[in-house]
Design a protein around this motif. Structure first.
Motif, PDB file in Angstrom:
ATOM      1  N   ARG A  78       0.950  -1.258   0.151  1.00 36.10           N
ATOM      2  CA  ARG A  78       0.072   0.130   0.024  1.00 36.10           C
ATOM      3  C   ARG A  78       0.891   1.236  -0.036  1.00 36.10           C
ATOM      4  N   LEU A  79       0.455   2.304  -0.861  1.00 36.53           N
ATOM      5  CA  LEU A  79       1.102   3.659  -0.797  1.00 36.53           C
ATOM      6  C   LEU A  79      -0.252   4.705  -0.550  1.00 36.53           C
ATOM      7  N   PRO A  80       0.113   5.716  -0.320  1.00 38.04           N
ATOM      8  CA  PRO A  80      -0.999   6.839  -0.171  1.00 38.04           C
ATOM      9  C   PRO A  80      -1.994   6.838  -1.539  1.00 38.04           C
ATOM     10  N   SER A  81      -3.272   6.550  -1.085  1.00 37.05           N
ATOM     11  CA  SER A  81      -4.083   6.407  -1.895  1.00 37.05           C
ATOM     12  C   SER A  81      -4.036   5.119  -3.122  1.00 37.05           C
ATOM     13  N   TRP A  82      -3.164   4.329  -3.063  1.00 36.10           N
ATOM     14  CA  TRP A  82      -2.965   3.217  -3.750  1.00 36.10           C
ATOM     15  C   TRP A  82      -2.763   1.896  -3.228  1.00 36.10           C
ATOM     16  N   GLU A  83      -2.927   0.763  -4.006  1.00 30.47           N
ATOM     17  CA  GLU A  83      -2.581  -0.502  -3.391  1.00 30.47           C
ATOM     18  C   GLU A  83      -2.009  -1.474  -4.659  1.00 30.47           C
ATOM     19  N   LEU A  84      -1.212  -2.296  -4.388  1.00 31.07           N
ATOM     20  CA  LEU A  84      -0.359  -3.242  -5.466  1.00 31.07           C
ATOM     21  C   LEU A  84      -1.465  -3.896  -5.971  1.00 31.07           C
ATOM     22  N   ALA A  85      -1.479  -4.034  -7.463  1.00 32.90           N
ATOM     23  CA  ALA A  85      -2.402  -4.979  -8.171  1.00 32.90           C
ATOM     24  C   ALA A  85      -1.516  -5.884  -8.767  1.00 32.90           C
ATOM     25  N   GLY A  86      -0.303  -5.681  -9.124  1.00 35.84           N
ATOM     26  CA  GLY A  86       0.631  -6.786  -9.841  1.00 35.84           C
ATOM     27  C   GLY A  86       2.083  -6.209  -9.681  1.00 35.84           C
ATOM     28  N   ALA A  87       2.910  -7.288  -9.917  1.00 38.10           N
ATOM     29  CA  ALA A  87       4.234  -6.856  -9.962  1.00 38.10           C
ATOM     30  C   ALA A  87       4.962  -8.043 -10.672  1.00 38.10           C
ATOM     31  N   THR A  88       6.190  -7.483 -11.293  1.00 35.64           N
ATOM     32  CA  THR A  88       7.129  -8.569 -11.925  1.00 35.64           C
ATOM     33  C   THR A  88       8.074  -9.244 -10.925  1.00 35.64           C
ATOM     34  N   GLN A  89       8.829 -10.061 -11.242  1.00 35.86           N
ATOM     35  CA  GLN A  89       9.788 -10.634 -10.571  1.00 35.86           C
ATOM     36  C   GLN A  89      11.132 -10.015 -10.847  1.00 35.86           C
ATOM     37  N   ASP A  90      11.933  -9.863 -10.154  1.00 32.56           N
ATOM     38  CA  ASP A  90      13.346  -9.145 -10.353  1.00 32.56           C
ATOM     39  C   ASP A  90      14.079  -9.270 -11.764  1.00 32.56           C
ATOM     40  N   ARG A  91      14.380  -8.721 -12.569  1.00 29.34           N
ATOM     41  CA  ARG A  91      15.076  -8.828 -13.801  1.00 29.34           C
ATOM     42  C   ARG A  91      16.345  -8.158 -13.819  1.00 29.34           C
ATOM     43  N   ILE A  92      17.229  -8.653 -15.011  1.00 29.27           N
ATOM     44  CA  ILE A  92      18.625  -7.911 -14.876  1.00 29.27           C
ATOM     45  C   ILE A  92      18.634  -7.726 -16.259  1.00 29.27           C
ATOM     46  N   TRP A  93      18.943  -6.359 -16.476  1.00 30.96           N
ATOM     47  CA  TRP A  93      19.277  -5.831 -17.858  1.00 30.96           C
ATOM     48  C   TRP A  93      20.820  -5.779 -17.932  1.00 30.96           C
ATOM     49  N   PRO A  94      21.312  -6.307 -19.108  1.00 33.05           N
ATOM     50  CA  PRO A  94      20.609  -6.291 -20.510  1.00 33.05           C
ATOM     51  C   PRO A  94      19.771  -7.533 -20.882  1.00 33.05           C
ATOM     52  N   GLN A  95      20.196  -8.584 -19.908  1.00 35.32           N
ATOM     53  CA  GLN A  95      19.674  -9.834 -20.600  1.00 35.32           C
ATOM     54  C   GLN A  95      18.040  -9.880 -20.647  1.00 35.32           C
ATOM     55  N   ASP A  96      17.474  -9.165 -19.867  1.00 31.74           N
ATOM     56  CA  ASP A  96      16.022  -8.995 -19.670  1.00 31.74           C
ATOM     57  C   ASP A  96      15.509  -7.655 -20.000  1.00 31.74           C
ATOM     58  N   GLY A  97      15.116  -7.532 -21.267  1.00 32.25           N
ATOM     59  CA  GLY A  97      14.600  -6.182 -21.763  1.00 32.25           C
ATOM     60  C   GLY A  97      13.090  -5.898 -21.545  1.00 32.25           C
ATOM     61  N   THR A  98      12.396  -6.906 -21.443  1.00 35.50           N
ATOM     62  CA  THR A  98      11.031  -6.665 -21.407  1.00 35.50           C
ATOM     63  C   THR A  98      10.257  -7.444 -20.084  1.00 35.50           C
ATOM     64  N   ALA A  99       9.170  -6.770 -19.673  1.00 38.30           N
ATOM     65  CA  ALA A  99       8.326  -7.473 -18.898  1.00 38.30           C
ATOM     66  C   ALA A  99       6.745  -7.236 -19.034  1.00 38.30           C
ATOM     67  N   THR A 100       6.032  -8.113 -18.491  1.00 38.86           N
ATOM     68  CA  THR A 100       4.717  -7.768 -18.549  1.00 38.86           C
ATOM     69  C   THR A 100       3.731  -7.999 -17.152  1.00 38.86           C
ATOM     70  N   VAL A 101       2.899  -7.241 -17.022  1.00 36.86           N
ATOM     71  CA  VAL A 101       2.033  -7.153 -15.500  1.00 36.86           C
ATOM     72  C   VAL A 101       0.702  -7.268 -16.113  1.00 36.86           C
ATOM     73  N   THR A 102      -0.130  -8.573 -15.804  1.00 35.35           N
ATOM     74  CA  THR A 102      -1.507  -8.410 -16.141  1.00 35.35           C
ATOM     75  C   THR A 102      -2.330  -7.922 -14.817  1.00 35.35           C
ATOM     76  N   VAL A 103      -3.310  -7.386 -14.984  1.00 35.67           N
ATOM     77  CA  VAL A 103      -4.136  -6.840 -13.930  1.00 35.67           C
ATOM     78  C   VAL A 103      -5.761  -6.714 -14.493  1.00 35.67           C
ATOM     79  N   ARG A 104      -6.547  -6.680 -13.651  1.00 39.66           N
ATOM     80  CA  ARG A 104      -8.129  -6.471 -13.833  1.00 39.66           C
ATOM     81  C   ARG A 104      -8.258  -4.998 -13.714  1.00 39.66           C
ATOM     82  N   GLY A 105      -8.893  -4.437 -14.834  1.00 36.33           N
ATOM     83  CA  GLY A 105      -9.349  -3.138 -14.823  1.00 36.33           C
ATOM     84  C   GLY A 105     -10.474  -2.877 -14.017  1.00 36.33           C
ATOM     85  N   ASP A 106     -10.702  -1.684 -13.488  1.00 35.67           N
ATOM     86  CA  ASP A 106     -11.997  -1.332 -12.701  1.00 35.67           C
ATOM     87  C   ASP A 106     -12.601  -0.177 -13.476  1.00 35.67           C
TER      88      ASP A 106
END
Length: 342
Positions: free
Chosen positions: A229-257
Motif C-alpha cells: 500500500r502507498l498513499p491512495s494506492w494499493e498493489l495490483a501486480g508486479a514482476t519478478q526481479d530482472r537483470i538488464w541487459p539480458q531481460d529487456g521486457t516484462a509484462t504485468v496483467t491486471v483486472r481493470g476497474d
C-alpha cells in the motif's frame, strides 16, 4: 474475429517491433527526461518532508547520507577537486580528464577540451549550495548533450551522468552553463505585489571522466519488495526481479476497474539511475517511466498514472532502455502496477 482472437492480436502487436515513426527515439528521450525530472523532484520533496536522508555514491564505493540543502544563504567556497581516479561498486575504473567549476551567482559558464579515446565518458557533478539550484546544462561541440539525464538540482553527494560524444571525434569541447533564461515572480496573495524570487545559490564542481568496465559483470544487490500500500494506492501486480541487459521486457496483467492505475519501477546497480522504460497497454499509446532506487527510508514514490478499462484483464508491457553505455554493468529492475483506492 472472436474476443480471444482480438486479444491475441493486440498482445502480439504490443510485443512486436514499434512502428516506424520519424524522430521516435528523440520523442521518447524527451518524455524520459521530463518524467525523470518529475521523479527527482517528487522523491526529493518526499525525503525532505519525512526528514530522511538522501543516499549518494562517493568515490571508492562508499555510501554516505546527506540532507538536501534548504537554505538560500551565502554559498560556501567551491568543494575540493574531484578525485583523479576512483573505482565504482561494480569494479569500473574511472580516470579524470578535466575539471571545471561553475556558479549560479558568478561565473556561470565554462568549457573544457578533452581527448576522446573510445572509452565511455561520464560527467561527475558535486554541488555546494541549496536544493533546487539551477543545475549545469551540458553541451558537446556546441550542441546539447540530449541523450543523457540532466544533472540533479543540487542533491548532495557526487553524481555521474553519461557524456555522449560524436562518433569518430579525436577531441571535443564540453561546456557547462548555469545561466537562467526568462524570469518570473510570485504573489503572496490577491492584490499583493509580484516579487521576483532570489536565485538559489550554488557552486558546482565538475569533472569529465573516462571509464573502463569490469572484466566480468557483477550482479547488483536484490531489490526490496514493492509496498503493498502507498498513499491512495494499493498493489495490483508486479514482476519478478530482472537483470538488464539480458531481460529487456516484462509484462504485468491486471483486472481493470475503470479507475486509475499507476506504474512504478525500482532499479539497483551503479547505472540504476540511467534506466528508463517505455510501456504500452495492449497496443495503446506509448508512455514512459523512469526508475527509483530504494535502499532505506520512505518509498520514493513518483507514480506514472494511466487509465485501464473496466471489467476485463489487460496486459501492461514494458521495455527497458538505458542512457549511455553499460558494458558488463548490469542493472536489476522490476516494475509494479498499482490501483488507486476510491
Amino acid at each position: 474475429m472472436s474476443v480471444q482472437d482480438l486479444r491475441e492480436m493486440l498482445r502480439e502487436r504490443a510485443e512486436g517491433p514499434a512502428p516506424a515513426i520519424p524522430d521516435r527515439h528523440e520523442l521518447v528521450r524527451r518524455r524520459v527526461r521530463r518524467t525523470w525530472r518529475r521523479r527527482v523532484m517528487a522523491s526529493a520533496a518526499a525525503t525532505v518532508a519525512a526528514g530522511a536522508a538522501v543516499l549518494s555514491l562517493l568515490p571508492g564505493g562508499a555510501v554516505t547520507r546527506h540532507e538536501p540543502a534548504t537554505s538560500a544563504s551565502a554559498v560556501a567556497p567551491a568543494p575540493e577537486p574531484l578525485p583523479e581516479r576512483f573505482t565504482a561498486h561494480d569494479g569500473t575504473g574511472y580516470r579524470r580528464l578535466a575539471t571545471a567549476t561553475v556558479r549560479t551567482d558568478g561565473a556561470r559558464k565554462t568549457s573544457v577540451t578533452i581527448p576522446v579515446t573510445g572509452r565511455p565518458l561520464d560527467v561527475a557533478a558535486l554541488c555546494d549550495g541549496s536544493f533546487g539550484a539551477t543545475a549545469p546544462r551540458i553541451s558537446v561541440a556546441g550542441r546539447a548533450a540530449g541523450a543523457s539525464p540532466p544533472i540533479s538540482p543540487c542533491l548532495k553527494g557526487m553524481e555521474l551522468v553519461p557524456l555522449p560524444v560524436p562518433a569518430g571525434a579525436g577531441q571535443v569541447t564540453v561546456t557547462f552553463d548555469t545561466t537562467t533564461r526568462g524570469g518570473g515572480c510570485t504573489r503572496q496573495g490577491k492584490g499583493a505585489p509580484c516579487v521576483t524570487p532570489e536565485p538559489v545559490k550554488a557552486v558546482w564542481n565538475l569533472a569529465v571522466y573516462e571509464w573502463t568496465p569490469p572484466a566480468r559483470p557483477v550482479d547488483p544487490e536484490p531489490l526490496r519488495a514493492f509496498p503493498k500500500r502507498l498513499p491512495s494506492w494499493e498493489l495490483a501486480g508486479a514482476t519478478q526481479d530482472r537483470i538488464w541487459p539480458q531481460d529487456g521486457t516484462a509484462t504485468v496483467t491486471v483486472r481493470g476497474d475503470g479507475g486509475r492505475m499507476g506504474i512504478e519501477a525500482l532499479c539497483a546497480g551503479d547505472l540504476a539511475r540511467r534506466m528508463w522504460f517505455t510501456y504500452r497497454i495492449e497496443g495503446g499509446d506509448e508512455g514512459v517511466v523512469t526508475c527509483s532506487q530504494w535502499t532505506g527510508g520512505p518509498y520514493p514514490m513518483a507514480m506514472t498514472e494511466l487509465a485501464v478499462p473496466e471489467g476485463r484483464r489487460v496486459t501492461v508491457t514494458v521495455r527497458a532502455g538505458i542512457w549511455g553505455e553499460g558494458t558488463n554493468r548490469p542493472v536489476r529492475w522490476a516494475m509494479a502496477v498499482y490501483r488507486k483506492r476510491s
